[in-house]
Design a protein around this motif. Sequence first.
Motif, short mmCIF file in Angstrom:
data_model
loop_
_atom_site.label_atom_id
_atom_site.label_comp_id
_atom_site.label_asym_id
_atom_site.label_seq_id
_atom_site.Cartn_x
_atom_site.Cartn_y
_atom_site.Cartn_z
N MET A 1 0.84 -1.20 0.00
CA MET A 1 0.00 0.00 0.00
C MET A 1 0.88 1.25 0.00
SD MET A 1 -2.64 1.24 2.88
CE MET A 1 -3.13 -0.43 3.29
N GLY A 2 0.49 2.23 -0.80
CA GLY A 2 1.25 3.48 -0.84
C GLY A 2 1.11 4.23 0.46
N ASP A 3 1.95 5.22 0.65
CA ASP A 3 1.87 5.97 1.90
C ASP A 3 1.08 7.26 1.74
OD1 ASP A 3 3.64 7.23 0.31
OD2 ASP A 3 5.30 7.23 1.74
N LYS A 4 0.40 7.36 0.59
CA LYS A 4 -0.46 8.53 0.38
C LYS A 4 -1.91 8.10 0.32
CE LYS A 4 1.56 12.43 -2.02
NZ LYS A 4 1.58 13.16 -3.29
N PRO A 5 -2.80 8.84 1.02
CA PRO A 5 -4.22 8.47 0.97
C PRO A 5 -4.81 8.71 -0.42
CG PRO A 5 -3.93 10.56 2.11
CD PRO A 5 -2.55 10.02 1.84
N LEU A 6 -5.92 8.03 -0.71
CA LEU A 6 -6.61 8.20 -1.98
C LEU A 6 -7.19 9.61 -2.08
CD1 LEU A 6 -8.63 4.84 -1.96
CD2 LEU A 6 -6.46 5.29 -3.13
N ALA A 7 -7.60 10.12 -0.95
CA ALA A 7 -8.14 11.48 -0.92
C ALA A 7 -7.86 12.09 0.44
CB ALA A 7 -9.64 11.46 -1.17
N HIS A 8 -7.57 13.38 0.43
CA HIS A 8 -7.37 14.11 1.69
C HIS A 8 -8.27 15.33 1.69
CE1 HIS A 8 -5.45 15.82 5.21
NE2 HIS A 8 -5.41 16.97 4.55
N LEU A 9 -9.06 15.46 2.74
CA LEU A 9 -10.05 16.54 2.78
C LEU A 9 -9.92 17.30 4.09
CD1 LEU A 9 -12.74 13.96 1.85
CD2 LEU A 9 -12.08 15.79 0.27
N GLU A 10 -10.10 18.62 4.04
CA GLU A 10 -10.08 19.41 5.28
C GLU A 10 -11.21 20.41 5.31
OE1 GLU A 10 -6.54 21.08 6.79
OE2 GLU A 10 -5.32 19.32 6.34
N TYR A 11 -11.81 20.53 6.47
CA TYR A 11 -12.93 21.46 6.63
C TYR A 11 -12.76 22.25 7.91
CZ TYR A 11 -14.93 18.15 3.33
OH TYR A 11 -15.12 17.34 2.25
N PRO A 12 -12.86 23.57 7.83
CA PRO A 12 -12.84 24.37 9.06
C PRO A 12 -14.19 24.30 9.75
CG PRO A 12 -13.10 25.81 7.15
CD PRO A 12 -13.00 24.39 6.62
N VAL A 13 -14.19 24.40 11.06
CA VAL A 13 -15.45 24.40 11.83
C VAL A 13 -15.41 25.59 12.78
CG1 VAL A 13 -16.97 23.12 13.37
CG2 VAL A 13 -15.55 21.88 11.73
N LEU A 14 -16.47 26.39 12.76
CA LEU A 14 -16.52 27.60 13.55
C LEU A 14 -17.32 27.37 14.84
CD1 LEU A 14 -15.33 30.35 12.72
CD2 LEU A 14 -17.64 31.05 12.07
N GLY A 15 -16.71 27.73 15.97
CA GLY A 15 -17.41 27.60 17.24
C GLY A 15 -18.59 28.54 17.32
N ARG A 16 -19.61 28.15 18.07
CA ARG A 16 -20.80 28.97 18.35
C ARG A 16 -21.71 29.19 17.15
NH1 ARG A 16 -21.42 28.26 23.43
NH2 ARG A 16 -19.33 27.84 24.15
N ALA A 17 -21.28 28.82 15.97
CA ALA A 17 -22.12 29.05 14.78
C ALA A 17 -23.08 27.87 14.65
CB ALA A 17 -21.25 29.20 13.54
N TYR A 18 -24.06 27.83 15.57
CA TYR A 18 -24.99 26.70 15.61
C TYR A 18 -25.58 26.37 14.24
CZ TYR A 18 -25.17 27.60 20.64
OH TYR A 18 -24.85 27.78 21.94
N PHE A 19 -25.94 27.45 13.53
CA PHE A 19 -26.72 27.22 12.32
C PHE A 19 -25.85 26.87 11.12
CE2 PHE A 19 -29.85 30.17 14.55
CZ PHE A 19 -30.31 29.11 15.31
N LEU A 20 -24.53 27.03 11.27
CA LEU A 20 -23.63 26.56 10.21
C LEU A 20 -23.21 25.13 10.50
CD1 LEU A 20 -21.30 29.64 9.63
CD2 LEU A 20 -23.18 28.84 8.20
N GLY A 21 -23.46 24.70 11.73
CA GLY A 21 -23.08 23.35 12.14
C GLY A 21 -23.68 22.32 11.21
N GLY A 22 -22.89 21.33 10.85
CA GLY A 22 -23.37 20.28 9.96
C GLY A 22 -22.95 20.51 8.52
#
Lengths: 117, 151
Positions: free
Chosen positions: B1-22
């Motif tokens: 197996m290679g040492d690189k993932p098939l896909a790499h994804l990153e998402y920021p998450v903002l505290g207190r932003a209830y309605f952006l949650g999810g």
Amino acid sequence: MAQSNELTLAEVAQRLDARAVAAADRLYVAVAGGLVSDLLSYVMANGRPGQVWITIQTHPNIVAVATLARLAGVLIASGFQPNQTTIARADEEGIPILVSPDPAFVLAGKLWEMGVR
Amino acid sequence: MGDKPLAHLEYPVLGRAYFLGGRASTSLRRALLQAGVEEDVLQRVCVACYEAEMNVVLHARTGYMSVDVWPDRVEVCVTDHGPGIEDVELAMQPGYSTASEEARSLGFGAGMGLPNIRQHADELAIESKVGEGVRLVMTFWRGGRRDGSEQ
């Protein structure tokens, strides 16, 4: 698409006299059961694909929950109204939202009588 | 197996932003579908990631979700800057919550988040530093759980 013997969300809306306020173009999906809860984590843990979710929560997060749990749609009870942000996000994600003046207990009873299990 | 993932994804998450949650979890769902992750694995990742994301929203100032798709597994790391968890064992108990009244009135903070994560992830590691933040590492095996048990 729904099989001929399955109720669609459109038929459910009609028979409940509920109004579609978001993603009205996605009402022709089969309803595979339902659940009633206002706790979002409960719905994440117990919601099953195709179910209709009865709740009095109206904020945009209900759309995320319905999307992730692959629910057929959200039925908002007791006359509560989702705001524009919720509606916009539901349209974007293709999650139908129905609203009804009936309380959750009555809606669940009517759905059960329709044969939604 | 290679040492690189098939896909790499990153998402920021903002505290207190209830309605952006999810939103991060919803975007992740779409990306994992495109990456060809199996439906049953996808479903478990979605439940766990939603809960982890909402934990950041409810309790922390900011955080991010980092996801690697491997041929045999999906690995998710959720890191936040916030108060941390004082007693991880206690926090893992169903029904235990330190969420605000405001959050609870919106249907969050029922003390089901971490139990839901534990139930849906195959492996879970929680590192917490009080006053600094939490790091959650979750592993989801593709093609069945490694311990042989079914959900």
